[in-house]
Motif scaffolding. Structure first.
Motif, PDB file in Angstrom:
ATOM      1  N   PRO A 100       0.833  -1.208   0.000  1.00 25.71           N
ATOM      2  CA  PRO A 100       0.000   0.000   0.000  1.00 25.71           C
ATOM      3  C   PRO A 100       0.862   1.250   0.000  1.00 25.71           C
ATOM      4  O   PRO A 100       1.690   1.433   0.890  1.00 25.71           O
ATOM      5  CB  PRO A 100      -0.804  -0.125   1.304  1.00 25.71           C
ATOM      6  N   ASN A 101       0.701   2.097  -1.014  1.00 30.19           N
ATOM      7  CA  ASN A 101       1.463   3.333  -1.089  1.00 30.19           C
ATOM      8  C   ASN A 101       0.881   4.220  -2.179  1.00 30.19           C
ATOM      9  O   ASN A 101       0.014   3.791  -2.949  1.00 30.19           O
ATOM     10  CB  ASN A 101       2.949   3.063  -1.363  1.00 30.19           C
ATOM     11  N   ALA A 102       1.377   5.452  -2.251  1.00 27.92           N
ATOM     12  CA  ALA A 102       0.896   6.406  -3.255  1.00 27.92           C
ATOM     13  C   ALA A 102       1.932   7.503  -3.410  1.00 27.92           C
ATOM     14  O   ALA A 102       2.754   7.737  -2.509  1.00 27.92           O
ATOM     15  CB  ALA A 102      -0.451   7.007  -2.840  1.00 27.92           C
ATOM     16  N   PHE A 103       1.919   8.175  -4.559  1.00 29.63           N
ATOM     17  CA  PHE A 103       2.812   9.320  -4.759  1.00 29.63           C
ATOM     18  C   PHE A 103       2.225  10.263  -5.790  1.00 29.63           C
ATOM     19  O   PHE A 103       1.267   9.930  -6.493  1.00 29.63           O
ATOM     20  CB  PHE A 103       4.216   8.871  -5.169  1.00 29.63           C
ATOM     21  N   ALA A 104       2.805  11.456  -5.852  1.00 29.24           N
ATOM     22  CA  ALA A 104       2.445  12.448  -6.858  1.00 29.24           C
ATOM     23  C   ALA A 104       3.702  12.845  -7.606  1.00 29.24           C
ATOM     24  O   ALA A 104       4.814  12.756  -7.073  1.00 29.24           O
ATOM     25  CB  ALA A 104       1.808  13.679  -6.207  1.00 29.24           C
ATOM     26  N   THR A 105       3.559  13.267  -8.843  1.00 23.22           N
ATOM     27  CA  THR A 105       4.706  13.690  -9.633  1.00 23.22           C
ATOM     28  C   THR A 105       4.256  14.748 -10.639  1.00 23.22           C
ATOM     29  O   THR A 105       3.065  15.008 -10.797  1.00 23.22           O
ATOM     30  CB  THR A 105       5.350  12.473 -10.347  1.00 23.22           C
ATOM     31  N   GLY A 106       5.230  15.367 -11.316  1.00 18.82           N
ATOM     32  CA  GLY A 106       4.906  16.409 -12.284  1.00 18.82           C
ATOM     33  C   GLY A 106       5.601  17.710 -11.948  1.00 18.82           C
ATOM     34  O   GLY A 106       5.839  18.015 -10.779  1.00 18.82           O
ATOM     35  N   ARG A 107       5.890  18.500 -12.991  1.00 20.69           N
ATOM     36  CA  ARG A 107       6.680  19.717 -12.767  1.00 20.69           C
ATOM     37  C   ARG A 107       5.853  20.883 -12.237  1.00 20.69           C
ATOM     38  O   ARG A 107       6.409  21.848 -11.712  1.00 20.69           O
ATOM     39  CB  ARG A 107       7.399  20.126 -14.060  1.00 20.69           C
ATOM     40  N   ASN A 108       4.531  20.850 -12.363  1.00 16.64           N
ATOM     41  CA  ASN A 108       3.670  21.910 -11.850  1.00 16.64           C
ATOM     42  C   ASN A 108       2.234  21.404 -11.806  1.00 16.64           C
ATOM     43  O   ASN A 108       1.929  20.328 -12.342  1.00 16.64           O
ATOM     44  CB  ASN A 108       3.795  23.187 -12.703  1.00 16.64           C
ATOM     45  N   PRO A 109       1.308  22.148 -11.175  1.00 13.51           N
ATOM     46  CA  PRO A 109      -0.078  21.678 -11.064  1.00 13.51           C
ATOM     47  C   PRO A 109      -0.764  21.442 -12.404  1.00 13.51           C
ATOM     48  O   PRO A 109      -1.694  20.621 -12.482  1.00 13.51           O
ATOM     49  CB  PRO A 109      -0.765  22.803 -10.286  1.00 13.51           C
ATOM     50  N   ASP A 110      -0.327  22.126 -13.457  1.00 14.91           N
ATOM     51  CA  ASP A 110      -0.947  21.924 -14.770  1.00 14.91           C
ATOM     52  C   ASP A 110      -0.437  20.668 -15.467  1.00 14.91           C
ATOM     53  O   ASP A 110      -1.024  20.238 -16.462  1.00 14.91           O
ATOM     54  CB  ASP A 110      -0.683  23.137 -15.677  1.00 14.91           C
ATOM     55  N   ASN A 111       0.661  20.110 -14.975  1.00 16.73           N
ATOM     56  CA  ASN A 111       1.245  18.910 -15.581  1.00 16.73           C
ATOM     57  C   ASN A 111       1.566  17.906 -14.481  1.00 16.73           C
ATOM     58  O   ASN A 111       2.704  17.481 -14.312  1.00 16.73           O
ATOM     59  CB  ASN A 111       2.511  19.251 -16.359  1.00 16.73           C
ATOM     60  N   ALA A 112       0.547  17.531 -13.730  1.00 18.77           N
ATOM     61  CA  ALA A 112       0.749  16.683 -12.558  1.00 18.77           C
ATOM     62  C   ALA A 112       0.042  15.341 -12.722  1.00 18.77           C
ATOM     63  O   ALA A 112      -0.895  15.195 -13.516  1.00 18.77           O
ATOM     64  CB  ALA A 112       0.236  17.386 -11.308  1.00 18.77           C
ATOM     65  N   ALA A 113       0.508  14.384 -11.948  1.00 18.42           N
ATOM     66  CA  ALA A 113      -0.106  13.055 -11.916  1.00 18.42           C
ATOM     67  C   ALA A 113      -0.064  12.534 -10.492  1.00 18.42           C
ATOM     68  O   ALA A 113       0.866  12.823  -9.733  1.00 18.42           O
ATOM     69  CB  ALA A 113       0.621  12.100 -12.853  1.00 18.42           C
ATOM     70  N   VAL A 114      -1.086  11.782 -10.117  1.00 22.21           N
ATOM     71  CA  VAL A 114      -1.106  11.100  -8.824  1.00 22.21           C
ATOM     72  C   VAL A 114      -1.282   9.613  -9.095  1.00 22.21           C
ATOM     73  O   VAL A 114      -1.917   9.218 -10.075  1.00 22.21           O
ATOM     74  CB  VAL A 114      -2.229  11.619  -7.910  1.00 22.21           C
ATOM     75  N   ALA A 115      -0.706   8.791  -8.231  1.00 16.62           N
ATOM     76  CA  ALA A 115      -0.767   7.345  -8.440  1.00 16.62           C
ATOM     77  C   ALA A 115      -0.952   6.640  -7.107  1.00 16.62           C
ATOM     78  O   ALA A 115      -0.398   7.053  -6.086  1.00 16.62           O
ATOM     79  CB  ALA A 115       0.512   6.852  -9.119  1.00 16.62           C
TER      80      ALA A 115
END
Length: 300
Positions: A100-115
């Motif tokens: 069980p885990n999760a993370f977020a990535t992306g260079r800014n809020p307009d180009n972001a992803a959560v997993a």
């Protein structure tokens, strides 16, 4: 300190460390090559590191419009939280992984992803999933994702470069083979210490902001307890192969027997839970009863 300044400091520190290692391996020429390589890596990481991390974990994008059942519900929860936080809608991913885990990535809020991993979706209730995704959206909103993604990429490269030192034997002026062994052992540790410099404060702030986004600090507190217990029992093979990415996760994914925990990029889970409980008390909230760990989440 703004995220832009923090990112600049980390990039400068890691880039300098990259150059120092290059100098110890190949002298001035090695240093210049390492610095040029690091500069190119910084630029490449800014635009592509999020894609690299998602590909590394074999993340599959979720389309809220065409998905159904549990996947659709997970996407709906995340989309609703982004709207509540007045944020652009991030891309949403699922990772087939029992931990069980999760993370977020992306260079800014307009180009972001959560997993989120399937292991997380299986053991958490919808309220707890909301708390976790609100935490990840908080990272996006405060632009921590750029810091996390770039530092994970460069720290991983430092570890790889340090491992090369043993093959090249090191620069004769810096101890030769003995110096190379020292580089191989100490450089990854130094990179980890740089990552630690801001990561603990970042996690506390994301907990606080995430609790504000979802409006229920105890949802996240309950989720952190379950995720911490699950992560300690289940080995995340991808994280073990790429330990520099561990700082991106909501809970340290590295196995409990690894020495990495001595230099964890995450604060104590119990301290985080206590802060969230205190926050809930200040908001006049109490009484949330988490589901037992064996209960199935929406994925199950």
């Amino acid at each position: 300190m703004s995220s832009v300044i923090k990112t600049g400091i980390l990039m400068a520190a890691l880039t300098a460390l990259f150059g120092i290692i290059g100098a110890m391996i190949g002298g001035k020429g090695g240093m210049m090559l390492a610095l040029l390589f690091a500069g190119g890596m910084n630029l490449f990481s800014y635009w592509n590191a999020d894609k690299i991390v998602l590909r590394m974990y074999k993340a599959q994008e979720v389309d809220p419009q065409t998905s159904s059942g549990a996947i659709r519900r997970y996407a709906e929860l995340t989309s609703a939280l982004a709207a509540r936080a007045n944020m652009p809608q991030p891309k949403i991913y699922v990772i087939e992984n029992d931990q069980p885990n999760a993370f977020a990535t992306g260079r800014n809020p307009d180009n972001a992803a959560v997993a989120a991993t399937t292991g997380l979706l299986r053991i958490l209730s919808e309220e707890e999933i909301s708390g976790v995704m609100a935490h990840e959206l908080a990272h996006v909103k405060s632009r921590d994702t750029l810091t996390m993604t770039i530092t994970a990429t460069i720290a991983g490269a430092i570890t790889a470069l340090a491992n090369f030192a043993i093959f090249f034997g090191g620069n004769r002026d810096n101890g030769g083979l003995i110096g190379a062994i020292a580089i191989m052992l100490l450089a990854p540790l130094a990179a980890s210490l740089v990552q630690m410099a801001i990561s603990r404060t970042r996690e506390y702030e994301a907990d606080k902001m995430g609790a504000e986004i979802c409006g229920q600090p105890l949802w996240l507190a309950s989720a952190l307890a379950k995720i911490s217990n699950g992560a300690a029992r289940v080995v995340n093979e991808t994280a073990e192969r790429h330990p520099a990415t561990g700082q991106m996760m909501i809970i340290n994914p590295l196995h409990g027997q690894r020495a990495d925990n001595l230099f964890s990029t995450h604060p104590s889970t119990q301290n985080r839970i206590e802060r969230l409980q205190a926050m809930a008390s200040q908001m006049g909230q109490s009484g949330y009863q988490p589901q037992p760990e064996h209960a199935k989440g929406p994925w199950g």
